[in-house]
Design a protein around this motif. Structure first.
Motif: not given
Length: 68
Positions: A52-61
């Motif tokens: 989450i810290a590294n990818c934020g909103g893209r984490s779910l991908e």
């Protein structure tokens, strides 16, 4: 009824005890998806907080890309 173990369980589990007690052993071999991390080289098997810290909103991908 089922015990899930990592692949290293093959080295230490007393399989005959599980069989004697009617417990199936399932070995998993999780392949960690790589995602962009700060600091260069990717380090696997960290907390989801790192994702989450590294990818934020893209984490779910990256979570959805994990093999089922």
């Amino acid at each position: 009824d089922v015990y899930t173990s990592g692949p290293d369980g093959l080295n230490y589990l007393e399989v005959e005890k599980f069989i004697k007690n009617g417990i199936e052993i399932v070995y998993h071999n999780f392949k960690h998806p790589e995602y962009p991390q700060t600091g260069g080289t990717f380090t696997s098997h960290l907390s989801v907080l790192d994702l989450i810290a590294n990818c934020g909103g893209r984490s779910l991908e990256f979570i959805n890309a994990c093999p089922k």
